[in-house]
Design a protein around this motif. Sequence first.
Motif, PDB file in Angstrom:
ATOM      1  N   PRO A   1      45.300  37.722  39.658  1.00 45.95           N
ATOM      2  CA  PRO A   1      45.389  39.143  39.539  1.00 45.95           C
ATOM      3  C   PRO A   1      46.494  40.049  40.684  1.00 45.95           C
ATOM      4  O   PRO A   1      46.628  39.300  41.630  1.00 45.95           O
ATOM      5  CB  PRO A   1      44.218  39.740  39.897  1.00 45.95           C
TER       6      PRO A   1
ATOM      7  N   CYS B   1      42.161  35.878  37.170  1.00 46.99           N
ATOM      8  CA  CYS B   1      41.591  34.770  37.853  1.00 46.99           C
ATOM      9  C   CYS B   1      40.626  34.222  36.811  1.00 46.99           C
ATOM     10  O   CYS B   1      39.970  33.159  37.434  1.00 46.99           O
ATOM     11  CB  CYS B   1      40.615  35.594  39.216  1.00 46.99           C
TER      12      CYS B   1
ATOM     13  N   GLU C   1      43.402  30.047  42.648  1.00 47.30           N
ATOM     14  CA  GLU C   1      42.337  31.040  42.723  1.00 47.30           C
ATOM     15  C   GLU C   1      41.009  30.287  43.123  1.00 47.30           C
ATOM     16  O   GLU C   1      40.705  29.393  42.056  1.00 47.30           O
ATOM     17  CB  GLU C   1      42.433  31.849  41.593  1.00 47.30           C
TER      18      GLU C   1
ATOM     19  N   SER D   1      37.790  30.861  42.670  1.00 50.34           N
ATOM     20  CA  SER D   1      36.911  30.890  41.767  1.00 50.34           C
ATOM     21  C   SER D   1      37.264  30.054  40.516  1.00 50.34           C
ATOM     22  O   SER D   1      36.685  29.427  39.693  1.00 50.34           O
ATOM     23  CB  SER D   1      36.545  32.270  41.531  1.00 50.34           C
TER      24      SER D   1
ATOM     25  N   GLY E   1      33.379  42.851  36.666  1.00 48.35           N
ATOM     26  CA  GLY E   1      34.538  41.686  36.218  1.00 48.35           C
ATOM     27  C   GLY E   1      35.151  41.017  37.578  1.00 48.35           C
ATOM     28  O   GLY E   1      36.344  40.988  37.688  1.00 48.35           O
ATOM     29  N   CYS E   2      34.376  40.529  38.193  1.00 50.04           N
ATOM     30  CA  CYS E   2      34.644  39.497  39.246  1.00 50.04           C
ATOM     31  C   CYS E   2      33.991  38.445  39.181  1.00 50.04           C
ATOM     32  O   CYS E   2      32.708  38.090  39.503  1.00 50.04           O
ATOM     33  CB  CYS E   2      34.713  40.215  40.710  1.00 50.04           C
ATOM     34  N   PRO E   3      34.380  37.136  38.743  1.00 51.06           N
ATOM     35  CA  PRO E   3      35.825  37.102  38.350  1.00 51.06           C
ATOM     36  C   PRO E   3      35.870  37.845  37.073  1.00 51.06           C
ATOM     37  O   PRO E   3      34.754  38.374  36.447  1.00 51.06           O
ATOM     38  CB  PRO E   3      35.846  35.461  37.800  1.00 51.06           C
ATOM     39  N   HIS E   4      37.070  37.946  36.889  1.00 45.16           N
ATOM     40  CA  HIS E   4      37.618  38.818  35.493  1.00 45.16           C
ATOM     41  C   HIS E   4      36.714  38.745  34.233  1.00 45.16           C
ATOM     42  O   HIS E   4      36.302  37.529  33.805  1.00 45.16           O
ATOM     43  CB  HIS E   4      38.940  38.428  34.922  1.00 45.16           C
TER      44      HIS E   4
ATOM     45  N   CYS F   1      41.829  43.741  40.243  1.00 44.68           N
ATOM     46  CA  CYS F   1      40.616  43.731  40.595  1.00 44.68           C
ATOM     47  C   CYS F   1      40.310  44.566  41.822  1.00 44.68           C
ATOM     48  O   CYS F   1      41.260  45.047  42.746  1.00 44.68           O
ATOM     49  CB  CYS F   1      39.941  42.335  40.626  1.00 44.68           C
ATOM     50  N   MET F   2      39.157  44.741  42.315  1.00 46.82           N
ATOM     51  CA  MET F   2      38.571  45.762  43.395  1.00 46.82           C
ATOM     52  C   MET F   2      38.935  45.086  44.715  1.00 46.82           C
ATOM     53  O   MET F   2      38.735  45.785  45.608  1.00 46.82           O
ATOM     54  CB  MET F   2      36.857  45.719  43.245  1.00 46.82           C
ATOM     55  N   VAL F   3      39.465  43.806  44.791  1.00 46.67           N
ATOM     56  CA  VAL F   3      39.522  43.242  46.009  1.00 46.67           C
ATOM     57  C   VAL F   3      41.206  43.030  46.436  1.00 46.67           C
ATOM     58  O   VAL F   3      41.567  43.627  47.355  1.00 46.67           O
ATOM     59  CB  VAL F   3      38.998  41.592  45.979  1.00 46.67           C
TER      60      VAL F   3
ATOM     61  N   LYS G   1      31.014  37.410  45.151  1.00 41.35           N
ATOM     62  CA  LYS G   1      32.092  37.462  45.766  1.00 41.35           C
ATOM     63  C   LYS G   1      32.929  38.709  46.097  1.00 41.35           C
ATOM     64  O   LYS G   1      33.290  39.013  47.363  1.00 41.35           O
ATOM     65  CB  LYS G   1      33.144  36.532  45.058  1.00 41.35           C
TER      66      LYS G   1
HETATM   67 FE1  F3S Z   1      39.056  37.709  40.628  1.00 38.58          FE
HETATM   68 FE2  F3S Z   1      39.398  39.538  42.395  1.00 38.58          FE
HETATM   69 FE3  F3S Z   1      37.048  38.566  42.044  1.00 38.58          FE
HETATM   70  S1  F3S Z   1      40.869  37.626  41.760  1.00 38.58           S
HETATM   71  S2  F3S Z   1      37.479  36.467  41.449  1.00 38.58           S
HETATM   72  S3  F3S Z   1      38.094  39.711  40.429  1.00 38.58           S
HETATM   73  S4  F3S Z   1      38.152  38.962  43.898  1.00 38.58           S
END
Ligand code: F3S
Length: 388
Positions: free
Chosen positions: A71, A110, A129, A131, A285-288, A343-345, A363
């Motif tokens: 991402p 991801c 990545e 994950s 959506g983490c991972p996507h 993503c949110m991170v 995560k």
């Molecule tokens: Fe993907 Fe972002 Fe989570 S890269 S695993 S959505 S922190």
Amino acid sequence: MFQGEYGTAVEKSMEILVALGDIYGAERMVEIESAQISGVSYKTIGDAGLEYLEDLAGVGARVTVPSTLNPAGVDLERWKELGFSSEFSYKQLRIVEAYKKIGVITTCTCTPYLSSNLPILGSHIAWSESSAVCYANSVIGARTNREGGPGALSAAICGRTSLYGYHLESGRKASVVVEVKTSLKGVDYGALGYLVGCEVGGGVPFFQLESNPNSNDLKSLGAALASSGAVALYHIQDVTPEYHLAMRGLEVGDVELMTVETSDIERIRRKLSSSPNKPDLVCLGCPHASLDEVARVASFLEGKKLKNQLWICTSILVKAAADRMGYTAVIEKAGGHVVCDTCMVVAPIEELGYEVIGVDSAKAANYVPSMCGLDVVFDDWENLLVIK
Ligand code: F3S
């Protein structure tokens, strides 16, 4: 390659691979089937990374195996609508353009295994990545170390990586048996991953579960294991493809034992929330997200209106299918967004005026406070959404 016969980009890349191989005691290189490259968001690589990539593209670097990107820092098409600044977004677009020149497929996800980069059992790959590394090693049975961004890009350019660690049978044995004495559902899998990752660090957990996880549960579990610890591979008895090899040849005493009870999962669920308030932005959506995760949210939101903001982060391929199925329209009508490429991170959400972020990913709950400086609420997504 090492002697410069194939040009500067290949020579520099091979130097990196050889240095890594020397550090980890690799005897030789192995050809790889695919690469997955991190180091994409402008938030994490900055101007130095942007210049490095543009220089690399300028000297003719090209990948030689199918390679996809992690991402980026913004939705590449809808950044303006989502409130990202032009300054950040233009630099982000330049980074992605440089990767494109190098031949990397700019799906920016991801979960590449849901979007055209799907290795097979036993294949050697170079993914970065964490994950996705965990999913590829554990659920698919492909073989990769936790590559850094430069290592994965070098491997993609040379079509090879150094043979050590998780590429070898000996690196894939269990180090801890985790007996889970409770039935899991929803975010419990992430809570379990967070708990076990803290305990095992870079070990290889072997889970004995009472419940039957689906592939979404497995991606949450692996992402959490890889973020609180440095896990790159786990096995689940009767579930993952190499569980029957995980203990072969081990002696009594080679493997530790850990037990997990209901109270442990509940404790981690509480620990991962840093605010008692309702979130003003819910990021799923983490991972996507997979298509069925998007579908479930759409079905829940049918005919409803959201009070808080909602992003479901995914890849453009999954979004294209969600558009066709009408899921995106339902989510947008309720006031949410299906967000691509980011993503949110790794997005600069701290610049968008939100204070409390709701996540159903351990995560993300682990990283949002440190990477974005915002509070998080960790819960099942149905509990995070506030309906008008
Ligand atoms: Fe993907 Fe972002 Fe989570 S890269 S695993 S959505 S922190």
